[in-house]
Each structure stands twice: as C-alpha cells, then as structure tokens.
Design a protein around this motif. Sequence first.
Motif, PDB file in Angstrom:
ATOM      1  N   SER A 171       0.820  -1.212   0.000  1.00 27.90           N
ATOM      2  CA  SER A 171       0.000   0.000   0.000  1.00 27.90           C
ATOM      3  C   SER A 171       0.853   1.261   0.000  1.00 27.90           C
TER       4      SER A 171
ATOM      5  N   TYR B 254      -1.932   0.025  10.452  1.00 27.57           N
ATOM      6  CA  TYR B 254      -2.221  -0.708   9.197  1.00 27.57           C
ATOM      7  C   TYR B 254      -1.042  -0.556   8.236  1.00 27.57           C
TER       8      TYR B 254
ATOM      9  N   ILE C  34     -13.854   7.036   0.915  1.00 25.51           N
ATOM     10  CA  ILE C  34     -14.617   8.153   0.348  1.00 25.51           C
ATOM     11  C   ILE C  34     -15.642   7.718  -0.688  1.00 25.51           C
TER      12      ILE C  34
ATOM     13  N   LYS D 130     -19.538  13.680   4.617  1.00 27.23           N
ATOM     14  CA  LYS D 130     -18.708  14.498   5.515  1.00 27.23           C
ATOM     15  C   LYS D 130     -17.382  14.823   4.818  1.00 27.23           C
TER      16      LYS D 130
ATOM     17  N   LEU E 186     -13.924  15.678   5.354  1.00 25.82           N
ATOM     18  CA  LEU E 186     -13.079  15.594   6.555  1.00 25.82           C
ATOM     19  C   LEU E 186     -11.856  16.506   6.416  1.00 25.82           C
TER      20      LEU E 186
ATOM     21  N   ARG F 235      -5.878  12.485  -3.260  1.00 21.34           N
ATOM     22  CA  ARG F 235      -5.485  11.080  -3.352  1.00 21.34           C
ATOM     23  C   ARG F 235      -5.485  10.621  -4.801  1.00 21.34           C
TER      24      ARG F 235
ATOM     25  N   ARG G  18      -9.499  14.002   9.860  1.00 27.66           N
ATOM     26  CA  ARG G  18      -9.421  12.686  10.531  1.00 27.66           C
ATOM     27  C   ARG G  18      -7.991  12.451  11.017  1.00 27.66           C
TER      28      ARG G  18
ATOM     29  N   ASP H  79      -4.718  11.211   8.875  1.00 28.13           N
ATOM     30  CA  ASP H  79      -4.858  11.522   7.442  1.00 28.13           C
ATOM     31  C   ASP H  79      -3.734  12.445   7.002  1.00 28.13           C
TER      32      ASP H  79
HETATM   33  C1  WQD Z   1      -9.624   9.532   0.961  1.00 30.67           C
HETATM   34  C2  WQD Z   1      -9.756  11.038   1.166  1.00 30.67           C
HETATM   35  C3  WQD Z   1     -10.119  11.647   3.456  1.00 30.67           C
HETATM   36  C4  WQD Z   1     -14.059   9.707   3.750  1.00 30.67           C
HETATM   37  C5  WQD Z   1      -7.230   4.449   2.465  1.00 30.67           C
HETATM   38  C6  WQD Z   1      -6.847   3.550   3.599  1.00 30.67           C
HETATM   39  C7  WQD Z   1      -6.889   2.158   3.227  1.00 30.67           C
HETATM   40  C8  WQD Z   1      -6.150   1.938   1.965  1.00 30.67           C
HETATM   41  C9  WQD Z   1      -6.755   2.777   0.854  1.00 30.67           C
HETATM   42  C10 WQD Z   1      -5.220  -0.095   1.217  1.00 30.67           C
HETATM   43  C11 WQD Z   1      -9.021  11.552   2.403  1.00 30.67           C
HETATM   44  C12 WQD Z   1     -11.348  12.003   2.601  1.00 30.67           C
HETATM   45  C13 WQD Z   1     -12.833  10.177   3.300  1.00 30.67           C
HETATM   46  C14 WQD Z   1     -15.102  10.651   4.032  1.00 30.67           C
HETATM   47  C15 WQD Z   1     -13.635  12.433   3.395  1.00 30.67           C
HETATM   48  N1  WQD Z   1      -6.294   0.591   1.649  1.00 30.67           N
HETATM   49  N2  WQD Z   1     -12.632  11.514   3.123  1.00 30.67           N
HETATM   50  N3  WQD Z   1     -14.845  11.980   3.840  1.00 30.67           N
HETATM   51  O1  WQD Z   1      -7.519   7.557   3.896  1.00 30.67           O
HETATM   52  O2  WQD Z   1      -6.492   7.759   1.545  1.00 30.67           O
HETATM   53  O3  WQD Z   1      -6.585   5.632   2.696  1.00 30.67           O
HETATM   54  O4  WQD Z   1      -6.776   4.078   1.195  1.00 30.67           O
HETATM   55  O5  WQD Z   1      -4.103   0.246   1.275  1.00 30.67           O
HETATM   56  O6  WQD Z   1      -8.241   1.771   3.013  1.00 30.67           O
HETATM   57  O7  WQD Z   1      -5.505   3.823   3.976  1.00 30.67           O
HETATM   58  O8  WQD Z   1      -8.722   6.706   1.835  1.00 30.67           O
HETATM   59  O9  WQD Z   1     -11.056   6.878   1.113  1.00 30.67           O
HETATM   60  O10 WQD Z   1     -10.552   6.931   3.607  1.00 30.67           O
HETATM   61  O11 WQD Z   1      -9.959   8.907   2.186  1.00 30.67           O
HETATM   62  O12 WQD Z   1     -13.450  13.663   3.255  1.00 30.67           O
HETATM   63  O13 WQD Z   1     -16.247  10.304   4.447  1.00 30.67           O
HETATM   64  O14 WQD Z   1     -11.132  11.349   1.362  1.00 30.67           O
HETATM   65  O15 WQD Z   1      -9.854  12.665   4.406  1.00 30.67           O
HETATM   66  O16 WQD Z   1      -8.510  12.841   2.124  1.00 30.67           O
HETATM   67  P1  WQD Z   1      -7.302   7.013   2.526  1.00 30.67           P
HETATM   68  P2  WQD Z   1     -10.151   7.302   2.222  1.00 30.67           P
END
Ligand code: WQD
Length: 341
Positions: free
Chosen positions: A132, A157, A208, A224, A226, A239, A300, A303
């Motif tokens: 990852s 993780y 997301i 939300k 975040l 991302r 969060r 993050d």
């Molecule tokens: C993406 C962006 C949040 C939810 C994940 C995990 C893990 C990995 C894949 C394998 C961020 C924002 C999110 C919401 C938001 N798996 N967000 N509102 O955190 O990049 O990482 O990626 O490796 O599952 O590490 O993914 O989808 O949670 O968040 O604003 O309700 O969306 O702050 O910027 P993340 P995510």
Amino acid sequence: NIDNKAYKKKILLTGGAGYIGSHVAVSLLESGFDIVIADNLSNSSEESLSGIRKITGRDFTFYNIDVCDKSLLVDLFEKEELDAAIHLAGYKAVGDAVKSPLKYYRNNIASTTSLLEVMDNYGVRKIILSSSANVYGESSVVPVTEGCETGNCTNPYGRTKWVQEEMLRDVFTSDDRWNIVILRYFNPAGAHPSGLIGEMYGKSPSNIVPSLALAANGDIPYFKVLGTRYNTPDGTGIRDYIHITDLANGHVMAIKKLYSQPNVYTYNLGTGRGYSVLETIKAFEKASGREIPYKIEAARDGDIAEMYACSDKAREELGWTAKYGIEDICRSAWNWHNKIY
Ligand code: WQD
C-alpha cells in the motif's frame, strides 16, 4: 503478452473472495490462468465467488481457510500443484487498525509468515504481495516514486504492510531463488462494470467513494468533508484513485516478473493523477446525476494532505498503465451501489 500456456500449475490467491481479490481473480481467469482461492470470508462472502464464475464462465477451487493456520495451508499445498501465490488476505481499514492494532499485527503478519514458510517447504518461491501507498507515510515528495523513503507510516495498518515488505526483502536476502513482486496500491475504488462483484460496505464505510455513493443515494443524510485546511489548492485531501479493474490487471502484468531473474521488484499502482475531496464529489455528482449534500467536519487523525503516484516504473517494466479515470470509477461505483442497495 505472456504465454500463460507455459504455466501448467495454478496460482494461489489468498483473500481471493475480497474486494480486490475477486477482481484479481477475474483478471487472472480471463487471461487464461488457473487459480485456487483461499479465504476465511471474514471480510467477504461466497457471493463474490459466484460473481467471479458468472463473469468469467470459468471455475476454480475454493478453500474456506484462515491463511494464518499453517496446517490448513499444508493441506492445500498437498492437494494443489501451485506455481505461485498472490497474497491479498489481510485487514485494511486504517481507523480499525488504530483501535485494534494487535488484531492487525496478528492477522497481517502471521498470515504472511505462515504462507512464506509453507511455500518454501513446497519449493514454491514466486509471490506477489499486496502492499500500500501507506508505507510511504507522510511523504514529503509527490508524485511519490518507489525509491521514496518508506517505513515512517502514520498508522498500524501501514506499519503491517511495511513489515510484510521488509519480511519479503529479508527472505530474498537469505535465499535468492525467490521471485518477489511488491505492488503498492494507491486508492482502489470502483467496481467491475458488470455490477456482479464489488466492495461490500455497510452504512458507515471509512473510504470516500462508498460514502459518496451512500450520500448520492440518500442512504445517509450527507457526505462528511473531513478537513478543509490542508495545504492543497482547495484545502481538502488529495489522493490517487485507481479503478479496481486497472489494479487487478496490474497483477496479471506483474506475473511475468515472477518468471524472470529472481529478485524483489516493487511497483506503484496508481494513475499518477491526484484528485481532491471536492473534485471527487463533483465527479461523483456528474457520474450519478445526483446532487450530493455535504457538511464540513474536522480532519481525521492520521490523514495526510496529499498522496499520488509516479507510475512510470510499472509502465516501463510491466507495460502497465491505468486505463480508467475518476469518472469511470464513480460510474462503476454508482452502478454497483444500485445493485446492493
Ligand atoms: C480519501 C480522502 C479523506 C471519507 C485508504 C486507507 C486504506 C487503503 C486505501 C489499502 C481523504 C477524505 C474520506 C469521508 C472524506 N487501503 N474523506 N470523507 O484515507 O487515503 O486511505 O486508502 O491500502 O483503506 O488507507 O482513503 O477513502 O478513507 O480517504 O473527506 O467520508 O477522502 O480525508 O482525504 P485514505 P479514504
């Protein structure tokens, strides 16, 4: 193109019933490989297995086992003639890992040591590891390349993924007969266009794209956002969202490295394009034709502001590039959501 007739034996897919595993299974079967799936269904169901069979019209043997259990793995290796393994079994939710770190260390590390020990005993020394972008931690450099520093992860993780990688590098140092490919996933999202397989999420997923689908469909009152004070153009997190079908195909393209010079080969699987949260909301609204209500909430814990890949190495060495963009991801995610809700 690899001549998969050359591979007489089967490829073991641990975690092959899961979100990523089921899509990798489809790509492998469609490319003519024979597979065996081992999965304890802790985060998936047998429905995805019938989805794989329906999409490909091909069958495979399924072992409902926990990969941490060496004796059950030995049974499988006794029964099946395996050439290689793709190790996808593991827990992957960052928030859950912060709350229950030992569950993550046990499952993600013990499954890998068990698998490697049994593979070695049976002389099966070709493995692709699901890793990852989390291993880069709060990388100072974007787009991030495979040579960037790893290990300063921001959560348990990510640390388990990094330890898995280190374990494989140590195994190769101890025995250079191993062919090892490490694939670092960025943000997998979307679903197979058929709508027959996809991510099983409930009403409060952490990722997301499922959250956007729920908000677009009115299953939750709003999405939300975040955090809006990140050091990014619009203040929201950026991302690299990669379509699950592109990610799955990356595994097929990586197999040729298992049959080349023994070594540890590491590749980023990302599109090379970052999208902010607000841009992703817009893309989902366009793909679904729905307005998505959202509220701004606090950032969060754990993050990071920005993370997206440089995927030149995968293109140059594997001939792999992402074919789908954010709209295809959102469209396929919306299609899948309407099948399961
Ligand atoms: C993406 C962006 C949040 C939810 C994940 C995990 C893990 C990995 C894949 C394998 C961020 C924002 C999110 C919401 C938001 N798996 N967000 N509102 O955190 O990049 O990482 O990626 O490796 O599952 O590490 O993914 O989808 O949670 O968040 O604003 O309700 O969306 O702050 O910027 P993340 P995510």
